[in-house]
Design an enzyme around this catalytic site. Structure first.
Site, PDB file in Angstrom:
ATOM      1  N   LYS A  42       0.735  -1.076   0.145  1.00 56.31           N
ATOM      2  CA  LYS A  42       0.162  -0.079   0.081  1.00 56.31           C
ATOM      3  C   LYS A  42       0.703   1.208   0.140  1.00 56.31           C
ATOM      4  O   LYS A  42       2.139   1.070   0.220  1.00 56.31           O
ATOM      5  CB  LYS A  42      -0.861   0.016   1.382  1.00 56.31           C
ATOM      6  CG  LYS A  42      -0.116  -0.273   2.696  1.00 56.31           C
ATOM      7  CD  LYS A  42      -1.026  -0.710   3.610  1.00 56.31           C
ATOM      8  CE  LYS A  42      -0.415  -0.573   4.960  1.00 56.31           C
ATOM      9  NZ  LYS A  42      -0.838  -1.310   6.081  1.00 56.31           N
ATOM     10  N   TYR A 252      18.144  30.636   5.950  1.00 51.84           N
ATOM     11  CA  TYR A 252      16.620  31.166   6.357  1.00 51.84           C
ATOM     12  C   TYR A 252      17.271  31.581   7.997  1.00 51.84           C
ATOM     13  O   TYR A 252      17.608  30.588   8.759  1.00 51.84           O
ATOM     14  CB  TYR A 252      15.568  30.299   6.379  1.00 51.84           C
ATOM     15  CG  TYR A 252      15.043  30.265   5.023  1.00 51.84           C
ATOM     16  CD1 TYR A 252      14.679  31.455   4.322  1.00 51.84           C
ATOM     17  CD2 TYR A 252      14.667  29.236   4.352  1.00 51.84           C
ATOM     18  CE1 TYR A 252      14.204  31.577   2.932  1.00 51.84           C
ATOM     19  CE2 TYR A 252      14.199  29.179   2.846  1.00 51.84           C
ATOM     20  CZ  TYR A 252      13.934  30.405   2.482  1.00 51.84           C
ATOM     21  OH  TYR A 252      13.401  30.444   1.227  1.00 51.84           O
TER      22      TYR A 252
HETATM   23  C1  LIG Z   1       0.115  -2.012   6.822  1.00 52.42           C
HETATM   24  C2  LIG Z   1      -0.463  -3.349   7.134  1.00 52.42           C
HETATM   25  C3  LIG Z   1       0.357  -4.317   7.382  1.00 52.42           C
HETATM   26  C4  LIG Z   1       1.906  -4.080   7.287  1.00 52.42           C
HETATM   27  O1  LIG Z   1       2.601  -3.646   8.434  1.00 52.42           O
HETATM   28  P1  LIG Z   1       3.876  -3.305   8.721  1.00 52.42           P
HETATM   29  O2  LIG Z   1       4.027  -2.712  10.090  1.00 52.42           O
HETATM   30  O3  LIG Z   1       4.434  -2.151   7.968  1.00 52.42           O
HETATM   31  O4  LIG Z   1       4.826  -4.414   8.653  1.00 52.42           O
HETATM   32  C5  LIG Z   1       0.177  -5.582   7.565  1.00 52.42           C
HETATM   33  N1  LIG Z   1      -1.414  -5.867   7.765  1.00 52.42           N
HETATM   34  C6  LIG Z   1      -2.136  -4.732   7.634  1.00 52.42           C
HETATM   35  C7  LIG Z   1      -3.689  -5.327   7.910  1.00 52.42           C
HETATM   36  C8  LIG Z   1      -1.924  -3.546   7.674  1.00 52.42           C
HETATM   37  O5  LIG Z   1      -2.602  -2.510   7.533  1.00 52.42           O
END
Ligand SMILES: *Cc1c(COP(=O)(O)O)cnc(C)c1O
Length: 349
Positions: A42, A252
């Protein structure tokens, strides 16, 4: 006549070490024991790019790819089979159900209304998320005997750990709740652990694990530190060199003032590239083993460094930006997740 000119190369770059990415997936797969590791892809592979990362993960052997949104499906679908893609947010509308059925991508059902919507739209194989304590997405264990959930054709029965990166009793409580739910609904396989959960041992791995952060070089628990290699490397070029003298200030608000003659370099890297101001304090770029300390504030597109340690370097020379995720996140006062996902689109080129 118009000529189609190629855009010149940018003066900074994000390099993805695809070998390290493949290594990390294999390491997490091995640490998952009898379970198979999948991959959370994702947020455009946590900011590193689906088109670079997903083919590498696929070729390493990964068969389960998790995205959050339906809008993220198309990019992943270019590289892997539809039934290997799961959409974590589930179908909120009948249009999303239609899209899932048309593409063959599998929704993660998170509520009784989602289950009803899925079945009404034609349904088919899906996954089911059970909430065991994070109270974010998922059906509660008390709902498992509902007609709509019992009617689902479930591949992965899933839950998600709230505090896998900590040692409190929450992990054991969630595992207990998950195990209690398993017998209440038909499914093919189980999936519980994210990156940190994999380090909690085989009890937590069950059939399919879902690492995200650690694939991309993050280290959410010390047990993973040796196994996980850095994946994202940042390099930036010197775009100007200037000589300044005692009393001259840099950047800055003039936060740095020279006490004597100095040679300084302006580097094309700033917070628009995910290089945050909080990180500036005490920070140094590298050239080989030479340290080039940052002077003054980070600007939107530029930083200035002291070139005293590298008198041979000039305009056009490239410097390394240390980006070991654990340290870089600590220096930036943000989580490793945030640091990765704020890496600017511009840096990716
Ligand atoms: C994002 C997510 C993961 C991965 O988690 P990490 O902590 O990045 O390894 C696994 N399962 C679900 C449901 C997630 O939303």
């Amino acid at each position: 006549m118009t000529s189609q000119a190629d855009a010149p190369e940018p003066t900074h770059r994000l390099r993805i070490d695809t070998e390290a990415l493949a290594h990390n997936w294999r390491a997490l797969d091995a640490m998952s024991g009898r379970a198979q590791a999948g991959a959370a892809v994702k947020a455009d592979c946590y900011g590193l790019g689906v088109d670079i990362c997903v083919p590498v993960l696929r070729d390493a052997g990964c068969k389960h790819f998790f995205v959050a949104h339906w809008s993220e499906v198309e990019a992943v679908l270019k590289h892997v089979a539809a039934d290997q893609i799961a959409v974590l947010h589930g179908p909120l509308t009948s249009a999303e159900v239609d899209y899932a059925i048309a593409t063959g991508v599998r929704p993660v059902i998170n509520s009784v209304p989602q289950a009803e919507r899925w079945i009404a739209g034609g349904g088919g194989v899906c996954h089911l998320m059970i909430d065991t304590g994070i109270n974010r997405l998922g059906v509660s264990t008390g709902e498992l005997d509902s007609e709509a959930l019992q009617a689902l054709d479930i591949d992965l029965l899933m839950s998600h750990l709230a505090s896998a990166d900590e040692n409190g009793d929450m992990n054991a409580r969630q595992l207990h709740a998950f195990r209690g739910a398993i017998g209440k609904i038909a499914h093919r396989r189980l999936s519980l652990s994210n990156s940190a959960g994999i380090a909690l041992g085989e009890d937590f791995a069950v059939d399919v694990t879902r690492p995200g952060l650690a694939l991309y070089g993050g280290v959410p628990r010390p047990e993973l530190a040796d196994a996980i290699h850095q994946v994202a490397f940042i390099e930036a070029a010197i775009i100007q060199v200037r000589e300044i003298g005692a009393g001259d200030s840099v950047g800055y608000n003039g936060e740095f003032t020279a006490t004597g003659p100095m040679r300084v370099g302006t580097i094309s890297l700033g917070y628009a590239d995910g290089f945050l101001r909080a990180r500036g304090k005490g920070f140094a770029l590298r050239h080989g083993d030479r340290h080039l300390p940052l002077l003054g504030k980070v600007s939107m597109d530029m930083i200035v460094v002291d070139l005293a340690a590298a008198p041979d370097l000039g305009e056009g020379d490239w410097l390394d930006v240390p980006f070991d995720l654990k340290n870089a996140a600590q220096q930036s006062a943000v989580s490793q997740y945030e640091l990765l996902t704020v890496l600017g689109q511009r840096l990716r080129g």
